[in-house]
Design an enzyme around this catalytic site. Structure first.
Site, PDB file in Angstrom:
ATOM      1  N   ARG A 122      19.714 -30.143  47.791  1.00 46.50           N
ATOM      2  CA  ARG A 122      20.886 -30.833  48.345  1.00 46.50           C
ATOM      3  C   ARG A 122      21.616 -31.688  47.316  1.00 46.50           C
ATOM      4  NH1 ARG A 122      17.456 -33.766  52.902  1.00 46.50           N
ATOM      5  NH2 ARG A 122      16.156 -33.952  51.018  1.00 46.50           N
TER       6      ARG A 122
ATOM      7  N   ASP B 169      15.718 -31.220  44.306  1.00 45.79           N
ATOM      8  CA  ASP B 169      16.160 -31.081  45.697  1.00 45.79           C
ATOM      9  C   ASP B 169      17.454 -30.256  45.762  1.00 45.79           C
ATOM     10  OD1 ASP B 169      17.486 -31.748  48.288  1.00 45.79           O
ATOM     11  OD2 ASP B 169      15.800 -33.131  48.512  1.00 45.79           O
TER      12      ASP B 169
ATOM     13  N   HIS C  39      17.747 -39.802  44.383  1.00 43.63           N
ATOM     14  CA  HIS C  39      18.485 -39.785  45.642  1.00 43.63           C
ATOM     15  C   HIS C  39      17.649 -40.397  46.757  1.00 43.63           C
ATOM     16  CE1 HIS C  39      16.348 -36.295  47.540  1.00 43.63           C
ATOM     17  NE2 HIS C  39      16.118 -35.977  46.280  1.00 43.63           N
TER      18      HIS C  39
ATOM     19  N   CYS D 201      14.237 -38.898  49.164  1.00 44.48           N
ATOM     20  CA  CYS D 201      13.596 -37.975  48.231  1.00 44.48           C
ATOM     21  C   CYS D 201      12.206 -37.579  48.737  1.00 44.48           C
ATOM     22  CB  CYS D 201      13.475 -38.630  46.854  1.00 44.48           C
ATOM     23  SG  CYS D 201      12.662 -37.599  45.620  1.00 44.48           S
TER      24      CYS D 201
ATOM     25  N   CYS E  50      16.819 -34.631  40.418  1.00 48.27           N
ATOM     26  CA  CYS E  50      15.762 -34.088  41.273  1.00 48.27           C
ATOM     27  C   CYS E  50      16.050 -32.615  41.584  1.00 48.27           C
ATOM     28  CB  CYS E  50      15.687 -34.897  42.565  1.00 48.27           C
ATOM     29  SG  CYS E  50      14.376 -34.353  43.703  1.00 48.27           S
TER      30      CYS E  50
END
Length: 205
Positions: free
Chosen positions: A44, A42, A96, A99, A40
């Site tokens: 993080r 993302d 994750h 999400c 992803c």
């Protein structure tokens, strides 16, 4: 600020050279990753950081909600390069918990490009509605949907002509599905690995 980012880069580079003088010369000479990571976007969930790997040890493709679209030429070209040029040993589809893409797919459509991109997750939610309704709360439902999205992603990677051809040619590459926990920093194996036996099983079916 960009100036702060550049200063951080200089500090990082200096520390790497101090800790390991040949780090950059070694890294620039060869790209030989064992892993291809489809994850992803993302911020993080940076692949090499959460997996404890150096940059040269993992080849990465990331998109919103780690989706596998059969017509995504960006992902497919990266997959082909990873399998046939870099000869990676393991492919990882990693989602994750928490999400944002999965969350958006469970909410009312906003009539944006993101809705088209997230359609496969909406479809998964419809197909698995009975199971998802058993979850304790909306967060648990979304987390289970994130898992189902990874499992579906592994299956879709396995069905690409790229992997089918690789296995026919005797390549032993395997595809794994992992999920990352933002709250504890741990990767979990979803037990959906597909390898070369997939092609023989399909032929026997």
């Amino acid at each position: 600020m960009l100036s702060d980012l550049l200063q951080r880069n200089q500090a990082w580079s200096a520390k790497r050279k101090s800790d390991e003088p040949d780090y950059f010369s070694r890294l620039s000479a060869l790209q030989d990753p064992e892993f291809f990571w489809i994850g992803c976007s993302d911020s993080r969930v940076p692949a090499n950081v959460v997996a404890g790997l150096d940059p040269g040890e993992v080849f990465v493709h990331r998109n919103v909600a780690n989706l596998i679209h059969s017509a995504d030429m960006n992902m497919l070209s990266a997959l082909e390069f990873a399998v046939h040029a870099l000869d990676v040993r393991e492919i990882i589809v990693c989602g994750h918990y928490g999400c944002g893409g999965v969350k958006a797919a469970t909410e009312e459509m906003s009539q944006t490009l993101a809705d088209h991109w997230l359609e496969p997750i909406r479809r998964l939610a419809r197909i698995n509605a009975a199971e998802l309704e058993q979850a304790a709360d909306p967060e648990a439902r979304r987390d289970r949907l994130a898992e189902l999205n990874v499992i579906e992603g592994v299956r879709r990677v396995a069905e690409t002509p790229i992997l089918q051809r690789a296995w026919q040619d005797g390549n032993k590459v395997k595809i794994h599905g992992l999920i990352y926990g933002l709250k504890d920093g741990l990767l979990r194996d979803l037990g959906c690995t597909i390898g070369p036996s997939h092609i023989s099983e399909a032929a026997d079916a």
